[in-house]
Design an enzyme around this catalytic site. Structure first.
Site: not given
Ligand code: XLS
Ligand code: NI
Ligand code: NI
Length: 435
Positions: A101, A104
């Site tokens: 993501h 992240d």
């Protein structure tokens, strides 16, 4: 120079079933042929950036338990160090893919322009690291559920400014996925649902979600992204009710908005359990519609009512899942992503390696068992026999006739069906010979 986190851990090798080293592949052997195809190409394993590198070990009752060299995760220098550590880990594991993501891999900046700039910077850095390594991006995705701006949804938010922010965010993540050669792009609707119908216009929210997904598909074609767009069903958590409840609900949604030829499903074992299904049920539903895209192979605890995201460790369950996947012709552009996190007491680098290695071995054993069942053909033969009556002309003609004509035939031929055994125990015993 390394981050030091994985120091002393050597690349994991296939040592075979009789190995007694604590960290080795006993069953995962990338080059071994299964039904004429390399095991690595069947399984297409991916490491999930969020659980393996971003998650800090918190739960609803307590905060961080992990201490990593790339903490605190609030600046770009540490984000780069996290990338360095991730690639050190990939070199140890030797798996072919990773997933991420935006949240992240770069710290949240609090505004779109800076989120975009830092995402570009970090994905350039990741791209550099990929050079000279045989590792790819299985999928990228946008985290549109953690920051408070998403609390009432992303594309389904009552505030059109949030819809706009979501559109810009997905565009940036699709661009980044394309840049990294990603093979799929995932949308999991973490906050696309509701907490209470008292404040929710469900019909309008679903229309917005359908329109949003159409824009994603249009943009994919505009930039020439060849990967598959995937939606990931989940029934509840974090929202009380999520619109992408299960595979059947998603398929109905895709049909309603004319997207069934463009979007497939990323199915997660744990989400299937939360929805009150088995994983193979979800796989069979998707496969029956030709919409099986990819899997998140993380199990849930059967005693807990939430998404515990554990590494798989149940060979018979995994074998049935891969049986349905092989039957459907394999994972295509999809793969086996470990959307799985360590338990919060598993503090060490070695734990992270062991979690993945064990999971890969469980999947490899499951795949081999599934392939053996396909090659033996016992389940397929039983299925053919059970439905044999439908291969007669009379049965096929009936499907094209009507109730009155069928009634005439029942009377004329004195049709009076005789029940036959479903042979469930015999089939269960059969499966147990392979797992
Ligand atoms: C959460 C989801 C999530 C998606 C990616 O339950 O599984 O991790 O896979 O956003
Ligand atoms: Ni998932
Ligand atoms: Ni999940």
């Amino acid at each position: 120079m390394t981050t030091g986190f994985f120091d002393g851990i050597a690349p994991v090798k296939h040592e075979g079933e009789n190995s007694n080293s604590p960290i080795a592949y006993r069953h995962y052997n990338p080059d071994e042929l299964v039904m004429g195809k390399r095991m690595e190409e069947h399984l297409r394993f991916a490491v999930a950036w969020w659980h393996s590198f971003a998650w800090e070990g918190g739960d609803p009752f307590g905060g961080q338990t992990f201490e990593r060299p790339w903490h605190p995760q609030d600046n770009m220098a540490k984000a780069r160090e996290k990338v360095d550590a991730a690639f050190e880990f990939f070199d140890i594991l030797g798996q072919p893919y990773f997933c991420w993501h935006d949240a992240d891999i770069r710290p949240e900046q609090g505004n779109f322009a800076d989120n975009l700039a830092t995402l570009d910077e970090i994905t350039d850095y990741i791209g550099d690291k990929m050079q000279g390594r045989s590792i790819g991006c299985l999928w990228g995705t946008a985290n549109m559920f953690s920051h408070r701006r998403w609390m009432a949804g992303a594309s389904t938010n009552p505030d059109p400014d949030v819809f706009a922010f979501a559109a810009a965010t997905v565009k940036s993540c699709l661009d980044a996925t394309h840049k990294l050669g990603g093979e799929n792009y995932v949308l999991w609707g973490g906050r696309e649902g509701y907490e209470t119908l008292l404040n929710t216009d469900m019909g309008q929210e679903l229309d917005h979600m359908g329109r949003f997904l159409s824009m994603v598909v249009d943009y994919k074609h505009k930039i020439g992204f060849k990967g598959t767009i995937l939606v990931e069903p989940k029934p509840q958590e974090p929202s009380k009710h999520q619109y992408d409840f299960d595979a059947a609900t998603c398929i109905g949604f895709l049909r309603k908005y004319g997207l069934e030829g463009e979007v497939k499903l990323n199915l997660e074992q744990g989400h299937a359990i939360l929805a009150g299904h088995s994983f193979e049920h979800e796989l069979a539903v998707a496969a029956s519609e030709g919409l099986l895209g990819s899997i998140d192979m993380n199990r849930n605890d059967y005693q807990s009512g939430w998404d515990t995201d554990q590494f798989p460790n149940n060979v018979p369950e995994v074998a049935l899942a891969y049986y349905h996947i092989l039957k459907a012709g394999g994972l295509g552009t999809g793969g086996t992503n470990f959307d799985a996190k360590l338990r919060r007491q598993s503090l060490d680098a070695e734990d992270l390696v062991a979690g993945h290695v064990g999971a890969m071995d469980v999947c490899a054993r499951g795949l081999k068992a599934a392939a053996a069942m396909i090659e033996d053909g016992g389940l397929e033969t039983a299925l053919q026999e059970r439905y044999a009556g439908w291969r007669t002309d009379a049965a096929q003609q009936m499907l094209g006739s009507d109730l009155a004509a069928i009634t005439d035939r029942v009377l004329a031929e004195e049709i009076n069906p005789q029940p036959r055994s479903g042979r469930q125990e015999i089939l269960e015993n059969y499966v147990n010979r392979f797992v």
